[in-house]
Design an enzyme around this catalytic site. Structure first.
Site, PDB file in Angstrom:
ATOM      1  N   HIS A  97       0.848  -1.195   0.000  1.00 46.51           N
ATOM      2  CA  HIS A  97       0.000   0.000   0.000  1.00 46.51           C
ATOM      3  C   HIS A  97       0.888   1.252   0.000  1.00 46.51           C
ATOM      4  O   HIS A  97       1.933   1.279   0.654  1.00 46.51           O
ATOM      5  CB  HIS A  97      -0.929  -0.003   1.214  1.00 46.51           C
ATOM      6  CG  HIS A  97      -2.016   1.012   1.116  1.00 46.51           C
ATOM      7  ND1 HIS A  97      -1.788   2.358   1.325  1.00 46.51           N
ATOM      8  CD2 HIS A  97      -3.315   0.898   0.768  1.00 46.51           C
ATOM      9  CE1 HIS A  97      -2.919   3.020   1.126  1.00 46.51           C
ATOM     10  NE2 HIS A  97      -3.863   2.157   0.789  1.00 46.51           N
ATOM     11  N   GLU A 166      -4.070   2.138  -7.233  1.00 47.42           N
ATOM     12  CA  GLU A 166      -4.454   3.237  -6.351  1.00 47.42           C
ATOM     13  C   GLU A 166      -3.551   4.437  -6.598  1.00 47.42           C
ATOM     14  O   GLU A 166      -2.471   4.545  -5.990  1.00 47.42           O
ATOM     15  CB  GLU A 166      -4.302   2.819  -4.884  1.00 47.42           C
ATOM     16  CG  GLU A 166      -5.184   1.672  -4.463  1.00 47.42           C
ATOM     17  CD  GLU A 166      -5.462   1.709  -2.962  1.00 47.42           C
ATOM     18  OE1 GLU A 166      -6.652   1.734  -2.608  1.00 47.42           O
ATOM     19  OE2 GLU A 166      -4.522   1.744  -2.164  1.00 47.42           O
TER      20      GLU A 166
HETATM   21  P1  13P Z   1      -9.608   6.387   0.243  1.00 44.18           P
HETATM   22  O1  13P Z   1     -10.809   5.594  -0.242  1.00 44.18           O
HETATM   23  O2  13P Z   1      -9.802   6.954   1.603  1.00 44.18           O
HETATM   24  O3  13P Z   1      -9.168   7.381  -0.773  1.00 44.18           O
HETATM   25  O4  13P Z   1      -8.410   5.347   0.411  1.00 44.18           O
HETATM   26  C1  13P Z   1      -8.087   4.524  -0.653  1.00 44.18           C
HETATM   27  C2  13P Z   1      -7.105   3.544  -0.161  1.00 44.18           C
HETATM   28  O5  13P Z   1      -5.984   3.885   0.143  1.00 44.18           O
HETATM   29  C3  13P Z   1      -7.564   2.153  -0.010  1.00 44.18           C
HETATM   30  O6  13P Z   1      -6.501   1.289   0.208  1.00 44.18           O
END
Ligand code: 13P
Length: 252
Positions: A97, A166
């Site tokens: 992450h 992401e």
């Molecule tokens: P948000 O949905 O708060 O933008 O976070 C996304 C995330 O990092 C999920 O792993």
């Protein structure tokens, strides 16, 4: 939309007490008819795994962890191994992450975590994503290099891998600032192409691709419809039961 959908709730540190974790899991279970056809994973912080596992017993909702040790066993103070996660009832684990990469987690560490997860019989959700974009498109080569951690994993491991795209610039904002479905589509095609070069093409095309970054009830449907993805990795909106249920309803 006839492909299987998967939504993972990354609670981060948003849900931080056993009471709120239990309340959330119980409410989600009760409403399962609202999201039939969508696979759901809850990924609480380590200390809450046991209480959530207890509440999910006998349900189709699965348990996930937010990270995993790159080591197999002792001595690594503070680490949590694949075997420990398995004992806790975990079947999915998030690796790489961006919030952990920001704390100096390297690609080499992410590769080791992936190996540990897969050897331990867990499904691994590999997060990739650029910090920013430029007109030259350097984000594509960054994503390609982050996906290279999948190289040298056994080919049959591919069935246990999920890729979560992401973009860091879209995390923790609002749906209005999140990525648009059409841009997402371009990236998911790129990710599929990159995976197909690394693995057996047919197997690679089966790797689910999730999107994460300010997924909220307001943008869930369009991201799913236009983005060529299999689901979401949700942060802040996954810690509010009503918002999370609305996201699941939007894509069922
Ligand atoms: P948000 O949905 O708060 O933008 O976070 C996304 C995330 O990092 C999920 O792993």
């Amino acid at each position: 939309m006839n492909k299987r959908r998967l939504v993972v709730a990354n609670w981060k540190m948003y849900i931080d007490s056993p009471e709120s974790a239990r309340r959330f899991a119980t409410a989600l279970r009760k409403k399962s008819r609202l999201y039939k056809g969508v696979d759901v994973v809850l990924a609480p912080a380590f200390p809450l795994l046991a209480v959530v596992a207890e509440k999910l017993k006998g349900s189709v909702i699965r348990l996930g962890a937010q990270t995993i040790s790159e080591f197999e066993d002792a001595p690594h103070t503070g680490d949590v191994s694949a075997a420990m996660l398995k004992h806790a009832g975990v079947s999915f684990v998030i690796v790489g992450h961006s919030e952990r990469r920001a704390q100096n987690e390297t690609d080499a560490a992410v590769h080791a975590q992936l190996e540990r997860a897969l050897l331990g019989g867990l499904s691994a959700i590999l997060c990739v994503g650029e910090k920013e974009r430029d007109v030259a498109g350097s984000h594509f080569s960054l994503i390609e290099s982050q996906l290279a951690v999948l190289k040298n994993l056994p080919h049959k491991a591919v069935s246990k891998i999920i890729v979560a795209y992401e973009p860091v610039w879209a995390i923790g904002k609002t749906s209005a600032e999140a990525m648009k479905g059409s841009d997402l589509r371009e990236m998911s095609i790129f990710i599929k192409k990159t995976l197909a070069e690394q693995f057996d093409r047919v197997a690679a095309l089966k790797v689910p691709i999730l999107y994460g970054g300010s997924v909220e009830p307001g943008n869930a449907h369009s991201l799913m419809a236009e983005g060529d993805i299999n689901g979401f990795l949700v942060g802040h909106a996954s810690a509010e039961i009503d918002q999370f249920l609305d996201i699941l309803k939007a894509i069922r």
